[in-house]
Design an enzyme around this catalytic site. Structure first.
Site, PDB file in Angstrom:
ATOM      1  N   SER A 265       0.974  -1.069   0.245  1.00 45.73           N
ATOM      2  CA  SER A 265      -0.321   0.048  -0.128  1.00 45.73           C
ATOM      3  C   SER A 265       0.615   1.323   0.254  1.00 45.73           C
ATOM      4  O   SER A 265       2.473   1.430   0.427  1.00 45.73           O
ATOM      5  CB  SER A 265      -0.513   0.166   1.395  1.00 45.73           C
ATOM      6  OG  SER A 265      -0.122   0.237   2.146  1.00 45.73           O
ATOM      7  N   LYS A 266       0.447   2.535  -0.062  1.00 44.17           N
ATOM      8  CA  LYS A 266       0.924   3.858  -0.203  1.00 44.17           C
ATOM      9  C   LYS A 266       2.073   4.007   1.236  1.00 44.17           C
ATOM     10  O   LYS A 266       2.789   4.841   1.165  1.00 44.17           O
ATOM     11  CB  LYS A 266       0.162   4.808  -0.695  1.00 44.17           C
ATOM     12  CG  LYS A 266       0.760   6.140  -0.212  1.00 44.17           C
ATOM     13  CD  LYS A 266      -0.778   7.055  -0.789  1.00 44.17           C
ATOM     14  CE  LYS A 266      -0.453   8.459   0.180  1.00 44.17           C
ATOM     15  NZ  LYS A 266       0.912   8.781   0.242  1.00 44.17           N
TER      16      LYS A 266
END
Ligand code: GLU
Length: 508
Positions: A265-266
Site C-alpha cells: 500500500s501507499k
C-alpha cells in the site's frame, strides 16, 4: 473456444487516484500479452462511479503509461474503432442492456431506501442469519419488482422514485470461472448477492459497464488484479444471461509488502521510503504529495523491467530484459499464483544496471541539468568524462553529484575522520614539496603526475600511500573518488595548486 478469436485486451482503470505500481503491472502484462500474440491493447477509462471520481487521475494514468512506454493501440486520447473509450461518454448505451435483463426476468427494479436496507441487515443479524446480503433468500422481503405489483412498480417509476436495477442471481447453481492463472474456480450461486447493475442517476455500475464494454469492444482476455476474482462469477453469469461469448480470465496475484504479508500500500512506501506510484502525485483535495518513480530518478526501461518480474519469470536466470525481450518471452503460464513481495532495493539495483549501460553522452545531458540547477555550467566534454568515471558507483543520475562534486567545486570542508588518519605530523610540509613538484610538470597529464609522485616517494623513501591519501584529501575533501592522478589532470594544474594551498592552510 477463444483460440480463434483475435487477441484484444484492455487495461480498464477507474480514475479514482494515481495509478499504483500494481496497476502499472496489470497494464504491462496486458500490453505484453497483446504484443506477444499480435493482438491489440486498449485503454478504457471506467469512470461511471461519480462519487469516486478524482480530478487529474485520468490524465495521470495516461501520462504514467506514456512515461513507462506501455503504449496502447486504442484509447480515450487516441480514439479507435470502438470509440469512445471513456465510459461516461458511453453512458446512453448501458440502460438498454439492463432493460433487456429485466424484460427476460434476469434482473429487477428495487426501490429500497438506504434505511430499509440497513433495517434488513439488522433484522437478519438479530435473527442469527449468517449472511445479511440482498439475495435469493432475502429479496422476497424487500421492495422490488418481484414483490410489488406491476401497477405499483409502474407508478413508482413514473413518479421518478429512486431505484436500482439488481441482477437476479439464480438459486443453487454452480458457476465456473476458468482462470488462466488460477485454473478452475467454482462458486455456488447462492453465495452471490443480487448486485446492483444500474442506478436511477442513469449510470451503470462497474459490473454492467465492464462486461457490456468488454463484449462490445470484442475483448478476448480479461487480465486484471486478483481483487477482481470475487466479481468474476457474477461476470460469467452476466455473459451467460446475455448469451455472449465470455472472454478468458486471468487474475494476477497481488503485490505484497516488502516486509511481511498483505497487499502493498501507499503507507508501506511512506513508511519504508520508496515510491508506490510511477509519477509524483499531488492529491487535489489535501495537497499531499506522493513521490513517483520518474521524479525519483528511475529510468522507465528499468522500472518496466523490475515491474515485469513481479509475478512473472522468463524461465531462465536472466533478469535484465528489454521491453522487446519481454514481449517475445511473455506467457501467462509463467505468471505465478502466489503474491510477490515488492523489493525496493531490487528496484534500485535494476536502475543501477540500466544506468551503467546507458551511453555516457545520454547521462551527461541529464547530469548537466542537475548541475545547472546548482548554478554550475560546465563544458559538455568535461561532464562526459566525469560521468564515465563515477557511473559505476551510482544508482541514479542524482548520485553523480555526491560522487563528483569536487570536480566542480573545491571542497568546502574536509572529512574529519580522514583528516585524523591521513593528515599527520609532517604532512603539510610534504604537501608543500608535492606542490613544487607538480608546479614543475610541463604537460599536466595523469601519467606524468603519477610517475613524478612515485619517483618522489622513492627518492624520499616514503610510502606512496601517505602522499596519495593526503593529496586526495586536499583535492576531494575526503577519502573517496576515482583515480587520483586522473582527478588531478582533470582539475588542471592551477586548481590543484590552489587546493593544496587551501589544504595546508585550512586543515587543522
Ligand atoms: N475499473 C476496474 C478497476 O478499476 C477494472 C477491473 C477490470 O479490469 O475488470 O480496476
Amino acid at each position: 473456444m477463444i483460440e480463434n478469436r483475435k487477441v484484444r485486451v484492455r487495461f480498464a482503470p477507474s480514475p479514482t487516484g494515481p495509478l499504483h505500481i500494481g496497476g502499472v503491472r496489470t497494464a504491462l502484462y496486458n500490453y505484453l500479452f497483446a504484443k506477444r500474440n499480435n493482438g491489440t491493447f486498449i485503454l478504457r477509462i471506467e469512470d461511471t462511479d461519480q462519487n469516486r471520481f478524482v480530478p487529474g487521475a485520468q490524465e495521470y494514468i495516461i501520462e504514467a503509461l506514456k512515461w513507462a512506454g506501455i503504449n496502447y493501440d486504442e484509447g480515450p486520447d487516441i480514439g479507435g474503432p470502438f470509440s469512445p473509450y471513456l465510459q461516461s461518454e458511453r453512458k446512453e448505451l448501458y440502460k438498454q442492456f439492463a432493460d433487456k435483463l429485466i424484460a427476460e426476468g434476469k434482473a429487477y427494479y428495487a426501490f429500497d431506501t438506504p434505511e430499509e436496507l440497513d433495517s434488513l441487515r439488522d433484522r437478519l443479524k438479530a435473527a442469527g442469519a449468517t449472511s445479511q446480503q440482498y439475495d435469493s433468500s432475502t429479496r422476497g422481503l424487500m421492495k422490488n419488482s418481484l414483490t410489488l405489483s406491476d401497477e405499483e412498480v409502474k407508478n413508482r417509476l413514473n413518479a421518478g422514485e429512486q431505484f436500482v436495477i439488481r441482477i437476479k442471481i439464480p438459486e443453487n447453481e454452480e458457476i465456473v470461472v476458468n482462470d488462466l492463472i488460477r485454473g478452475r474456480v467454482e462458486v455456488q450461486s447462492s453465495l452471490l448477492d443480487d448486485k446492483v447493475l444500474f442506478k436511477s442517476d442513469g449510470m451503470p455500475t462497474y459490473h454492467l459497464a465492464n462486461i457490456v464494454d468488454d463484449h462490445l469492444m470484442e475483448i478476448s482476455h480479461v487480465i486484471r488484479g486478483e481483487e477482481w476474482l470475487p466479481s468474476a462469477p457474477l461476470h460469467v453469469l452476466l455473459y451467460r444471461f446475455f448469451d455472449w461469448e465470455a472472454p478468458q480470465f486471468a487474475h494476477l496475484p497481488l503485490l505484497l509488502k516488502p516486509d511481511g504479508n498483505g497487499k502493498l500500500s501507499k503507507r508501506d512506501g511512506d513508511r519504508l521510503g520508496f515510491p508506490v506510484f510511477p509519477l509524483q502525485w499531488k492529491d487535489p483535495k489535501t495537497g499531499e504529495i506522493s513521490s513517483g518513480y520518474r521524479e525519483s530518478g528511475y529510468f522507465p526501461d528499468s522500472f518496466i523491467n523490475m515491474i515485469a518480474l513481479l509475478g512473472w519469470n522468463p524461465g531462465t536466470e536472466q533478469e535484465i530484459l528489454s521491453l522487446d525481450e519481454l514481449v517475445s518471452l511473455f506467457s501467462m503460464e509463467r505468471v505465478g499464483k502466489s503474491g510477490s513481495k515488492f523489493d525496493p532495493e531490487k528496484a534500485k539495483w535494476f536502475n543501477h544496471k540500466y544506468l551503467v549501460e546507458k551511453p555516457d553522452a545520454e547521462l551527461a545531458v541529464l547530469f548537466k541539468k542537475v548541475l545547472e540547477k546548482k548554478g554550475i555550467f560546465a563544458e559538455e566534454d568535461f561532464v562526459l568524462k566525469v560521468v564515465n568515471l563515477v557511473k559505476e558507483r551510482a544508482n541514479f543520475v542524482e548520485d553523480f553529484w555526491a560522487q563528483s562534486s569536487f570536480f566542480f567545486e573545491a571542497p568546502a570542508e574536509y572529512d574529519q575522520q580522514v583528516v585524523k588518519k591521513r593528515w599527520k605530523e609532517g604532512v603539510p610540509e610534504m604537501m608543500g614539496e608535492i606542490k613544487n613538484l607538480l608546479q614543475g610538470i610541463p604537460v599536466f597529464s595523469a601519467e606524468v603526475i603519477k610517475a613524478d609522485i612515485v619517483k618522489f616517494t622513492e627518492e624520499k623513501n616514503i610510502s606512496l600511500g601517505v602522499v596519495m591519501n593526503a593529496l586526495r584529501l586536499v583535492l576531494v575533501g575526503g577519502g573517496f573518488g576515482p583515480d587520483l592522478a586522473l582527478i588531478a589532470e582533470m582539475l588542471g594544474k592551477e586548481e590543484v595548486i590552489r587546493r593544496i594551498d587551501a589544504g595546508i592552510k585550512n586543515i587543522a
